[in-house]
Design a protein around this motif. Structure first.
Motif, PDB file in Angstrom:
ATOM      1  N   LEU A 104      -2.844 -19.747   6.266  1.00 42.46           N
ATOM      2  CA  LEU A 104      -2.816 -18.352   6.700  1.00 42.46           C
ATOM      3  C   LEU A 104      -4.231 -17.791   6.669  1.00 42.46           C
ATOM      4  O   LEU A 104      -4.954 -17.980   5.703  1.00 42.46           O
ATOM      5  N   ASP A 105      -4.556 -17.096   7.719  1.00 44.47           N
ATOM      6  CA  ASP A 105      -5.883 -16.510   7.807  1.00 44.47           C
ATOM      7  C   ASP A 105      -5.827 -15.096   7.231  1.00 44.47           C
ATOM      8  O   ASP A 105      -5.918 -14.104   7.953  1.00 44.47           O
ATOM      9  N   LEU A 106      -5.654 -15.026   5.925  1.00 41.89           N
ATOM     10  CA  LEU A 106      -5.495 -13.720   5.274  1.00 41.89           C
ATOM     11  C   LEU A 106      -6.765 -13.407   4.481  1.00 41.89           C
ATOM     12  O   LEU A 106      -6.813 -13.547   3.266  1.00 41.89           O
ATOM     13  N   ASP A 107      -7.773 -12.999   5.182  1.00 39.99           N
ATOM     14  CA  ASP A 107      -9.040 -12.721   4.527  1.00 39.99           C
ATOM     15  C   ASP A 107      -9.222 -11.213   4.308  1.00 39.99           C
ATOM     16  O   ASP A 107      -8.299 -10.432   4.499  1.00 39.99           O
ATOM     17  N   ALA A 167       5.070  16.357  -4.018  1.00 38.55           N
ATOM     18  CA  ALA A 167       5.818  15.436  -3.146  1.00 38.55           C
ATOM     19  C   ALA A 167       6.849  16.176  -2.305  1.00 38.55           C
ATOM     20  O   ALA A 167       7.093  15.813  -1.153  1.00 38.55           O
ATOM     21  N   ALA A 168       7.437  17.221  -2.860  1.00 42.33           N
ATOM     22  CA  ALA A 168       8.469  17.958  -2.126  1.00 42.33           C
ATOM     23  C   ALA A 168       7.912  18.593  -0.855  1.00 42.33           C
ATOM     24  O   ALA A 168       8.660  18.901   0.073  1.00 42.33           O
ATOM     25  N   GLU A 169       6.582  18.783  -0.816  1.00 41.85           N
ATOM     26  CA  GLU A 169       5.950  19.356   0.383  1.00 41.85           C
ATOM     27  C   GLU A 169       5.137  18.294   1.137  1.00 41.85           C
ATOM     28  O   GLU A 169       4.284  18.640   1.961  1.00 41.85           O
ATOM     29  N   PHE A 170       5.353  17.053   0.813  1.00 39.16           N
ATOM     30  CA  PHE A 170       4.666  15.932   1.449  1.00 39.16           C
ATOM     31  C   PHE A 170       3.155  15.980   1.237  1.00 39.16           C
ATOM     32  O   PHE A 170       2.389  15.494   2.032  1.00 39.16           O
ATOM     33  N   ARG A 171       2.742  16.581   0.122  1.00 39.11           N
ATOM     34  CA  ARG A 171       1.311  16.586  -0.216  1.00 39.11           C
ATOM     35  C   ARG A 171       1.054  15.507  -1.259  1.00 39.11           C
ATOM     36  O   ARG A 171       1.736  15.472  -2.277  1.00 39.11           O
ATOM     37  N   GLY A 172       0.091  14.662  -0.998  1.00 40.45           N
ATOM     38  CA  GLY A 172      -0.248  13.610  -1.958  1.00 40.45           C
ATOM     39  C   GLY A 172       0.762  12.474  -2.002  1.00 40.45           C
ATOM     40  O   GLY A 172       0.830  11.748  -3.004  1.00 40.45           O
ATOM     41  N   VAL A 173       1.537  12.315  -0.944  1.00 35.07           N
ATOM     42  CA  VAL A 173       2.540  11.243  -0.898  1.00 35.07           C
ATOM     43  C   VAL A 173       1.965   9.984  -0.241  1.00 35.07           C
ATOM     44  O   VAL A 173       2.166   8.870  -0.717  1.00 35.07           O
ATOM     45  N   VAL A 174       1.245  10.190   0.847  1.00 37.53           N
ATOM     46  CA  VAL A 174       0.724   9.041   1.606  1.00 37.53           C
ATOM     47  C   VAL A 174      -0.400   8.339   0.841  1.00 37.53           C
ATOM     48  O   VAL A 174      -0.459   7.097   0.804  1.00 37.53           O
ATOM     49  N   GLU A 175      -1.268   9.118   0.219  1.00 36.07           N
ATOM     50  CA  GLU A 175      -2.473   8.545  -0.389  1.00 36.07           C
ATOM     51  C   GLU A 175      -2.177   7.491  -1.455  1.00 36.07           C
ATOM     52  O   GLU A 175      -2.763   6.398  -1.419  1.00 36.07           O
ATOM     53  N   PRO A 176      -1.279   7.782  -2.427  1.00 39.23           N
ATOM     54  CA  PRO A 176      -1.005   6.724  -3.414  1.00 39.23           C
ATOM     55  C   PRO A 176      -0.325   5.499  -2.798  1.00 39.23           C
ATOM     56  O   PRO A 176      -0.600   4.368  -3.210  1.00 39.23           O
ATOM     57  N   LEU A 177       0.527   5.734  -1.807  1.00 39.36           N
ATOM     58  CA  LEU A 177       1.179   4.597  -1.143  1.00 39.36           C
ATOM     59  C   LEU A 177       0.141   3.726  -0.456  1.00 39.36           C
ATOM     60  O   LEU A 177       0.155   2.489  -0.573  1.00 39.36           O
ATOM     61  N   LYS A 178      -0.761   4.388   0.226  1.00 39.23           N
ATOM     62  CA  LYS A 178      -1.808   3.641   0.932  1.00 39.23           C
ATOM     63  C   LYS A 178      -2.716   2.916  -0.072  1.00 39.23           C
ATOM     64  O   LYS A 178      -3.085   1.749   0.134  1.00 39.23           O
ATOM     65  N   ALA A 179      -3.042   3.598  -1.159  1.00 40.38           N
ATOM     66  CA  ALA A 179      -3.961   3.004  -2.142  1.00 40.38           C
ATOM     67  C   ALA A 179      -3.348   1.778  -2.810  1.00 40.38           C
ATOM     68  O   ALA A 179      -4.004   0.738  -2.944  1.00 40.38           O
ATOM     69  N   VAL A 180      -2.086   1.887  -3.209  1.00 39.49           N
ATOM     70  CA  VAL A 180      -1.478   0.732  -3.894  1.00 39.49           C
ATOM     71  C   VAL A 180      -1.265  -0.415  -2.899  1.00 39.49           C
ATOM     72  O   VAL A 180      -1.422  -1.592  -3.240  1.00 39.49           O
ATOM     73  N   SER A 181      -0.957  -0.070  -1.660  1.00 41.51           N
ATOM     74  CA  SER A 181      -0.773  -1.113  -0.650  1.00 41.51           C
ATOM     75  C   SER A 181      -2.075  -1.853  -0.409  1.00 41.51           C
ATOM     76  O   SER A 181      -2.096  -3.082  -0.267  1.00 41.51           O
ATOM     77  N   LYS A 182      -3.153  -1.102  -0.369  1.00 42.37           N
ATOM     78  CA  LYS A 182      -4.473  -1.732  -0.158  1.00 42.37           C
ATOM     79  C   LYS A 182      -4.782  -2.699  -1.309  1.00 42.37           C
ATOM     80  O   LYS A 182      -5.268  -3.813  -1.085  1.00 42.37           O
ATOM     81  N   LEU A 183      -4.480  -2.272  -2.525  1.00 41.50           N
ATOM     82  CA  LEU A 183      -4.713  -3.151  -3.679  1.00 41.50           C
ATOM     83  C   LEU A 183      -3.865  -4.420  -3.585  1.00 41.50           C
ATOM     84  O   LEU A 183      -4.326  -5.521  -3.880  1.00 41.50           O
ATOM     85  N   VAL A 184      -2.628  -4.252  -3.145  1.00 42.64           N
ATOM     86  CA  VAL A 184      -1.714  -5.393  -3.013  1.00 42.64           C
ATOM     87  C   VAL A 184      -2.226  -6.356  -1.945  1.00 42.64           C
ATOM     88  O   VAL A 184      -2.231  -7.580  -2.134  1.00 42.64           O
ATOM     89  N   LEU A 185      -2.671  -5.809  -0.831  1.00 40.43           N
ATOM     90  CA  LEU A 185      -3.174  -6.642   0.268  1.00 40.43           C
ATOM     91  C   LEU A 185      -4.449  -7.372  -0.151  1.00 40.43           C
ATOM     92  O   LEU A 185      -4.635  -8.554   0.149  1.00 40.43           O
ATOM     93  N   GLU A 186      -5.314  -6.651  -0.859  1.00 38.38           N
ATOM     94  CA  GLU A 186      -6.557  -7.287  -1.328  1.00 38.38           C
ATOM     95  C   GLU A 186      -6.244  -8.438  -2.280  1.00 38.38           C
ATOM     96  O   GLU A 186      -6.890  -9.479  -2.236  1.00 38.38           O
ATOM     97  N   LYS A 187      -5.240  -8.243  -3.113  1.00 39.71           N
ATOM     98  CA  LYS A 187      -4.888  -9.283  -4.078  1.00 39.71           C
ATOM     99  C   LYS A 187      -4.410 -10.537  -3.347  1.00 39.71           C
ATOM    100  O   LYS A 187      -4.780 -11.661  -3.710  1.00 39.71           O
ATOM    101  N   LEU A 188      -3.589 -10.337  -2.309  1.00 44.60           N
ATOM    102  CA  LEU A 188      -3.106 -11.501  -1.548  1.00 44.60           C
ATOM    103  C   LEU A 188      -4.259 -12.170  -0.814  1.00 44.60           C
ATOM    104  O   LEU A 188      -4.342 -13.408  -0.766  1.00 44.60           O
ATOM    105  N   ALA A 189      -5.153 -11.366  -0.255  1.00 45.14           N
ATOM    106  CA  ALA A 189      -6.295 -11.933   0.471  1.00 45.14           C
ATOM    107  C   ALA A 189      -7.170 -12.760  -0.460  1.00 45.14           C
ATOM    108  O   ALA A 189      -7.643 -13.840  -0.089  1.00 45.14           O
ATOM    109  N   GLN A 190      -7.357 -12.269  -1.697  1.00 45.67           N
ATOM    110  CA  GLN A 190      -8.161 -13.031  -2.672  1.00 45.67           C
ATOM    111  C   GLN A 190      -7.488 -14.359  -3.000  1.00 45.67           C
ATOM    112  O   GLN A 190      -8.129 -15.393  -3.116  1.00 45.67           O
ATOM    113  N   ARG A 191      -6.145 -14.301  -3.130  1.00 43.33           N
ATOM    114  CA  ARG A 191      -5.396 -15.504  -3.480  1.00 43.33           C
ATOM    115  C   ARG A 191      -5.432 -16.519  -2.337  1.00 43.33           C
ATOM    116  O   ARG A 191      -5.518 -17.718  -2.550  1.00 43.33           O
ATOM    117  N   ALA A 192      -5.330 -15.990  -1.102  1.00 42.23           N
ATOM    118  CA  ALA A 192      -5.305 -16.886   0.061  1.00 42.23           C
ATOM    119  C   ALA A 192      -6.676 -17.522   0.258  1.00 42.23           C
ATOM    120  O   ALA A 192      -6.786 -18.602   0.781  1.00 42.23           O
TER     121      ALA A 192
END
Lengths: 167, 196
Positions: free
Chosen positions: A143-146, B171-196
């Motif tokens: 997988l090209d997951l960089d 959260a009830a007014e949709f303020r500050g909802v997207v940012e933490p989701l995006k931030a944790v997702s980015k961390l998750v993606l970076e972790k997989l990229a490092q592993r790959a």
């Protein structure tokens, strides 16, 4: 995380898919699917006569969670797990068998199927699947997951919440 | 660990919203569901009690789209916050890839926040996981409360070393909802990229 995962690819995937297709025909099930313990669908088959299934994401999540809860209940009584997980409604039922530590095999059937056959053929399918899965497999596709992939994917979030307008 | 479905060319991740009862975990998912276009989300499943408290979990699948030919999907879960539902919380953490800890800004919930975070650590331990190794962000919710605790005070209790990304939210007014989701997702993606 240390969760065992079941990676299906190449010829192994084709053979697993064929076992599910055979299961659906043999026990006249609507659907057969393999879901991992986290609730993700790995592979699924649908009978040609079966109605459109419900959301498979929801089904897989609920099946996996329900199974985890059942294992926890069994352990309260000193059991490792319950031997069978059968759910039967007026029209539709589900039968779940463990497929090793990684996944579950789920057979969804209706009144046109006989429960005994569903159980028998599902158990047989598990045995056949274990043979396939225990064979030595080639390495998984590369997988090209960089970092670029990671950044590009994260950026998809920006588009997700932008209100879309018609062109 | 993420689930990679080679045949469907999908990468699936599991994110869990954790935190004390009534801190706004389900509200986060409801707001996300309302603001994401229909073709990028699946059904939202909520297993609730009659008085609309989370009994087992809420579930929302999100479909981000394709990069490099692979579709990326995030499955969002909440746990039941009430103290006595710990068995359910532990089950939902199985296979978790990232955590958003939703803290409550109300003065009388500071201890509940701390206890919930300790409970998160204990439950992760059951899977041989440590909070420092799991992608994790803090969302401090209900910032619109007139008597909301100062952010510094909440952070001092939940993250005294200030290493965890922190986001204020209503959260009830949709303020500050997207940012933490995006931030944790980015961390998750970076972790997989490092592993790959």
């Amino acid at each position: 995380m240390l969760e065992p995962s079941l990676d299906l690819y190449g010829e192994t995937f084709e053979r697993v898919d064929a076992v599910l297709a055979d299961l659906v025909v043999k026990c006249h099930a609507r659907y057969a699917l393999i879901v991992d313990r986290k609730g993700f669908v790995l592979v699924h088959q649908r009978a040609v006569w079966a109605p459109k299934p419900p959301s498979l994401d929801s089904l897989a999540t609920l099946i996996a969670s329900n199974h985890s809860a059942n294992v926890a209940i069994a352990q309260l009584f000193g059991e490792d797990a319950f031997r069978e997980t059968v759910q039967q409604g007026a029209e539709v039922g589900t039968y779940v068998e463990e497929l090793g530590p990684e996944a579950l095999l789920v057979t969804v059937f209706d009144g046109s199927a006989v429960l005994g056959k569903v159980k028998l053929f599902t158990k047989q399918a598990v045995a056949r699947l274990r043979v396939v899965l225990d064979e030595e497999r080639g390495p998984p596709p590369v997988l090209d997951l960089d970092e670029a992939w990671s950044n590009d994917t994260a950026n998809l979030f920006d588009g997700l919440f932008v209100k879309r307008t018609l062109p | 660990m993420s689930t990679i479905n080679f045949s469907a060319r999908e990468i699936n991740f599991k994110l869990v919203y954790y935190g004390p009862g009534l801190s706004g975990k389900t509200t986060n998912l409801k707001q996300i569901y309302e603001h994401v276009p229909g073709d990028s989300k699946g059904e939202m499943v909520s297993l609730q009690t009659e008085d609309e408290r989370t009994l087992f979990f809420d579930f929302l699948p999100l479909d981000l789209g394709k990069v490099n030919g692979f579709k990326t999907r995030f499955h969002l879960y909440t746990v039941p916050g009430q103290v006595f539902y710990n068995s359910s919380r532990r089950l939902i953490l199985r296979g978790v890839d990232g955590v958003v800890f939703v803290a409550d800004s109300a003065p009388n919930r500071l201890r509940a926040n701390a206890e919930s975070l300790r409970n998160l650590r204990e439950n992760l331990d059951e899977y041989n996981l440590h909070l420092g190794e799991v992608p994790y962000v803090l969302q401090v919710n209900k910032r619109d409360l007139p008597d909301a605790l100062p952010l510094d005070m909440i952070q001092a209790v939940l993250d005294p070393t200030r290493r965890v990304p922190l986001f204020e939210a209503v959260a009830a007014e949709f303020r500050g909802v997207v940012e933490p989701l995006k931030a944790v997702s980015k961390l998750v993606l970076e972790k997989l990229a490092q592993r790959a």
